[in-house]
Design a protein around this motif. Structure first.
Motif, PDB file in Angstrom:
ATOM      1  N   ILE A 192       0.809  -1.224   0.000  1.00  0.00           N
ATOM      2  CA  ILE A 192       0.000   0.000   0.000  1.00  0.00           C
ATOM      3  C   ILE A 192       0.844   1.277   0.000  1.00  0.00           C
ATOM      4  N   PRO A 193       1.875   1.416   0.884  1.00  0.00           N
ATOM      5  CA  PRO A 193       2.625   2.690   0.912  1.00  0.00           C
ATOM      6  C   PRO A 193       3.251   3.070  -0.418  1.00  0.00           C
ATOM      7  N   VAL A 194       3.932   2.114  -1.071  1.00  0.00           N
ATOM      8  CA  VAL A 194       4.597   2.455  -2.323  1.00  0.00           C
ATOM      9  C   VAL A 194       3.581   2.667  -3.437  1.00  0.00           C
ATOM     10  N   GLY A 195       2.434   1.984  -3.368  1.00  0.00           N
ATOM     11  CA  GLY A 195       1.396   2.202  -4.370  1.00  0.00           C
ATOM     12  C   GLY A 195       0.875   3.625  -4.330  1.00  0.00           C
ATOM     13  N   VAL A 196       0.595   4.118  -3.141  1.00  0.00           N
ATOM     14  CA  VAL A 196       0.104   5.489  -2.974  1.00  0.00           C
ATOM     15  C   VAL A 196       1.174   6.494  -3.368  1.00  0.00           C
ATOM     16  N   ALA A 197       2.397   6.294  -2.878  1.00  0.00           N
ATOM     17  CA  ALA A 197       3.482   7.231  -3.179  1.00  0.00           C
ATOM     18  C   ALA A 197       3.823   7.231  -4.661  1.00  0.00           C
ATOM     19  N   GLY A 198       3.779   6.051  -5.281  1.00  0.00           N
ATOM     20  CA  GLY A 198       4.106   5.965  -6.693  1.00  0.00           C
ATOM     21  C   GLY A 198       3.145   6.766  -7.561  1.00  0.00           C
ATOM     22  N   LEU A 199       1.863   6.653  -7.271  1.00  0.00           N
ATOM     23  CA  LEU A 199       0.866   7.402  -8.033  1.00  0.00           C
ATOM     24  C   LEU A 199       1.021   8.903  -7.828  1.00  0.00           C
ATOM     25  N   ALA A 200       1.391   9.302  -6.603  1.00  0.00           N
ATOM     26  CA  ALA A 200       1.458  10.724  -6.281  1.00  0.00           C
ATOM     27  C   ALA A 200       2.768  11.376  -6.694  1.00  0.00           C
ATOM     28  N   LEU A 201       3.879  10.639  -6.631  1.00  0.00           N
ATOM     29  CA  LEU A 201       5.187  11.284  -6.742  1.00  0.00           C
ATOM     30  C   LEU A 201       6.049  10.780  -7.897  1.00  0.00           C
ATOM     31  N   ASP A 202       5.641   9.733  -8.573  1.00  0.00           N
ATOM     32  CA  ASP A 202       6.493   9.121  -9.591  1.00  0.00           C
ATOM     33  C   ASP A 202       6.942  10.123 -10.646  1.00  0.00           C
TER      34      ASP A 202
ATOM     35  N   THR B  44       4.737  -3.280   6.891  1.00  0.00           N
ATOM     36  CA  THR B  44       4.453  -1.968   6.307  1.00  0.00           C
ATOM     37  C   THR B  44       5.724  -1.147   6.155  1.00  0.00           C
ATOM     38  N   TRP B  45       6.584  -1.165   7.179  1.00  0.00           N
ATOM     39  CA  TRP B  45       7.851  -0.436   7.107  1.00  0.00           C
ATOM     40  C   TRP B  45       8.751  -0.996   6.012  1.00  0.00           C
ATOM     41  N   ILE B  46       8.794  -2.313   5.888  1.00  0.00           N
ATOM     42  CA  ILE B  46       9.612  -2.931   4.834  1.00  0.00           C
ATOM     43  C   ILE B  46       9.079  -2.538   3.456  1.00  0.00           C
ATOM     44  N   GLY B  47       7.761  -2.617   3.293  1.00  0.00           N
ATOM     45  CA  GLY B  47       7.168  -2.229   2.020  1.00  0.00           C
ATOM     46  C   GLY B  47       7.369  -0.767   1.693  1.00  0.00           C
ATOM     47  N   ALA B  48       7.308   0.087   2.718  1.00  0.00           N
ATOM     48  CA  ALA B  48       7.480   1.529   2.507  1.00  0.00           C
ATOM     49  C   ALA B  48       8.880   1.867   2.021  1.00  0.00           C
ATOM     50  N   ALA B  49       9.856   0.999   2.307  1.00  0.00           N
ATOM     51  CA  ALA B  49      11.227   1.250   1.848  1.00  0.00           C
ATOM     52  C   ALA B  49      11.308   1.304   0.328  1.00  0.00           C
ATOM     53  N   GLN B  50      10.346   0.684  -0.353  1.00  0.00           N
ATOM     54  CA  GLN B  50      10.335   0.712  -1.821  1.00  0.00           C
ATOM     55  C   GLN B  50      10.120   2.121  -2.375  1.00  0.00           C
ATOM     56  N   ILE B  51       9.565   3.005  -1.559  1.00  0.00           N
ATOM     57  CA  ILE B  51       9.336   4.382  -2.008  1.00  0.00           C
ATOM     58  C   ILE B  51      10.653   5.037  -2.405  1.00  0.00           C
ATOM     59  N   LEU B  52      11.736   4.667  -1.716  1.00  0.00           N
ATOM     60  CA  LEU B  52      13.039   5.258  -2.013  1.00  0.00           C
ATOM     61  C   LEU B  52      13.471   4.974  -3.446  1.00  0.00           C
ATOM     62  N   ALA B  53      12.958   3.880  -4.025  1.00  0.00           N
ATOM     63  CA  ALA B  53      13.344   3.508  -5.388  1.00  0.00           C
ATOM     64  C   ALA B  53      12.764   4.448  -6.432  1.00  0.00           C
ATOM     65  N   LEU B  54      11.869   5.357  -6.026  1.00  0.00           N
ATOM     66  CA  LEU B  54      11.403   6.386  -6.955  1.00  0.00           C
ATOM     67  C   LEU B  54      12.529   7.353  -7.296  1.00  0.00           C
ATOM     68  N   LEU B  55      13.568   7.377  -6.440  1.00  0.00           N
ATOM     69  CA  LEU B  55      14.745   8.198  -6.707  1.00  0.00           C
ATOM     70  C   LEU B  55      15.685   7.405  -7.613  1.00  0.00           C
ATOM     71  N   PRO B  56      15.988   7.889  -8.816  1.00  0.00           N
ATOM     72  CA  PRO B  56      16.869   7.148  -9.733  1.00  0.00           C
ATOM     73  C   PRO B  56      18.237   6.922  -9.098  1.00  0.00           C
ATOM     74  N   GLY B  57      18.644   5.678  -9.029  1.00  0.00           N
ATOM     75  CA  GLY B  57      19.917   5.335  -8.399  1.00  0.00           C
ATOM     76  C   GLY B  57      19.740   4.591  -7.093  1.00  0.00           C
ATOM     77  N   ILE B  58      18.550   4.676  -6.501  1.00  0.00           N
ATOM     78  CA  ILE B  58      18.243   3.926  -5.290  1.00  0.00           C
ATOM     79  C   ILE B  58      17.545   2.626  -5.688  1.00  0.00           C
ATOM     80  N   SER B  59      18.049   1.516  -5.213  1.00  0.00           N
ATOM     81  CA  SER B  59      17.537   0.210  -5.606  1.00  0.00           C
ATOM     82  C   SER B  59      16.311  -0.190  -4.809  1.00  0.00           C
ATOM     83  N   ARG B  60      15.288  -0.674  -5.516  1.00  0.00           N
ATOM     84  CA  ARG B  60      14.091  -1.181  -4.844  1.00  0.00           C
ATOM     85  C   ARG B  60      14.431  -2.412  -3.990  1.00  0.00           C
ATOM     86  N   SER B  61      15.109  -3.378  -4.610  1.00  0.00           N
ATOM     87  CA  SER B  61      15.429  -4.596  -3.855  1.00  0.00           C
ATOM     88  C   SER B  61      16.426  -4.308  -2.741  1.00  0.00           C
TER      89      SER B  61
END
Length: 306
Positions: A109-119, A189-206
């Motif tokens: 959920i966190p990265v889904g919301v952030a992705g739509l808003a900030l991608d 939720t905290w682990i999933g939210a870490a994926q938001i950082l991958a919206l920054l080019p150069g930061i790895s999702r995995s």
């Protein structure tokens, strides 16, 4: 004339398939490599160029990588989907499969919301080579710090792969699912939210997700497994949103190239996830940390001084 040649599409497909799953940032490499190669690669594969289809192509290639993850983890997804269906039908969360299904939903959920808003903001503003090199360097530092803190005891490690006598009949994958299901919903939720950082080019999702998993008590193997399961719906959904663009005018003249790149991305992604699931059974993030730091600093120096 096409702005994307077949060699470029296949090369980027192979690069995306590997770097999406390795903790080194696929978007970062897809931005930096063309810039460092120069020539028509730099001109054709500029994610920030006005009217360029390159970003849509990149995200479209994610669909092939997501498919590779689904194929590799097909038994896990069968158990997860079965758990979700039974949980909804029975209105309870009692089994490992049911709990794992809801952990994945909550963590997405966190990265889904952030992705739509900030991608768009992140990628249009920061999707240039120099900022990407800086973020790739930071990605390496984060991975290195994660390992150092884990060794110092900050990151707890759960039990490894040993099974209790009553679990002897379970596969290694099922044992891993049991350990992951031991997470609380807040931890997931905290682990999933870490994926938001991958919206920054150069930061790895995995890389971000594996690091967060380690800090929440998972070992490397389970953190990587949870990261790959989490990545599947996220990158798949993002890709599906871009596919209509490629079917429209933006895809004119490049659909064959995108298909070739997708085949390359699928093959590379499958090989990458197969390698990494074995790799993290016994090894750490440190080699990736060193690589990202040196690659980021080297790229920044080249782009600045060239």
């Amino acid at each position: 004339m096409s702005v994307l040649s077949y060699p470029e599409a296949i090369g980027i497909g192979l690069l995306q398939g590997v770097t999406e799953l390795f903790p080194v940032s696929s978007l970062g490499h897809s931005i930096l490599l063309p810039a460092l190669l120069g020539g028509h690669w730099k001109q054709d594969l500029d994610v920030s160029a006005e009217g360029s289809p390159y970003l849509s192509v990149l995200i479209g290639l994610h669909l092939a990588t997501a498919l590779a993850l689904v194929v590799y983890f097909r038994k896990d997804w069968a158990r997860v989907i079965g758990g979700l269906v039974s949980s909804v039908r029975e209105r309870r969360i009692a089994t490992v499969e049911q709990r794992l299904a809801w952990l994945l939903i909550v963590a997405t959920i966190p990265v889904g919301v952030a992705g739509l808003a900030l991608d768009h903001v992140f990628r249009s503003t920061l999707g240039k080579p120099a900022p990407t090199a800086v973020f790739l360097t930071l990605n390496g530092i984060v991975l290195y710090v994660t390992e150092q803190l884990r060794r110092g005891g900050t990151g707890r490690r759960r039990a490894g792969s040993s099974a209790a006598p009553h679990e002897a009949h379970l596969s290694m994958e099922e044992l891993s699912d049991r350990r992951i299901a031991g997470l609380t919903f807040r931890q997931a939720t905290w682990i999933g939210a870490a994926q938001i950082l991958a919206l920054l080019p150069g930061i790895s999702r995995s890389g971000s997700t594996i690091s967060a998993g380690i800090f929440r008590g998972l070992n490397h193997e389970d953190s990587a497994r949870f990261a790959f399961l989490l990545a599947t719906p996220v990158i798949g959904a993002a890709a599906l949103l871009k596919v209509p663009e490629l079917l429209g005018p933006a895809g004119d003249g490049i659909r064959g190239q995108v298909l070739a790149g997708s085949v390359a991305a699928f093959a590379a992604g499958y090989v990458a996830v197969r390698f990494l699931t074995k790799y993290f059974e016994t090894r750490t993030l440190t080699p990736f940390a060193v690589y990202c730091t040196l690659a980021g600093l080297g790229s920044l120096a080249w782009l600045t001084l060239a």
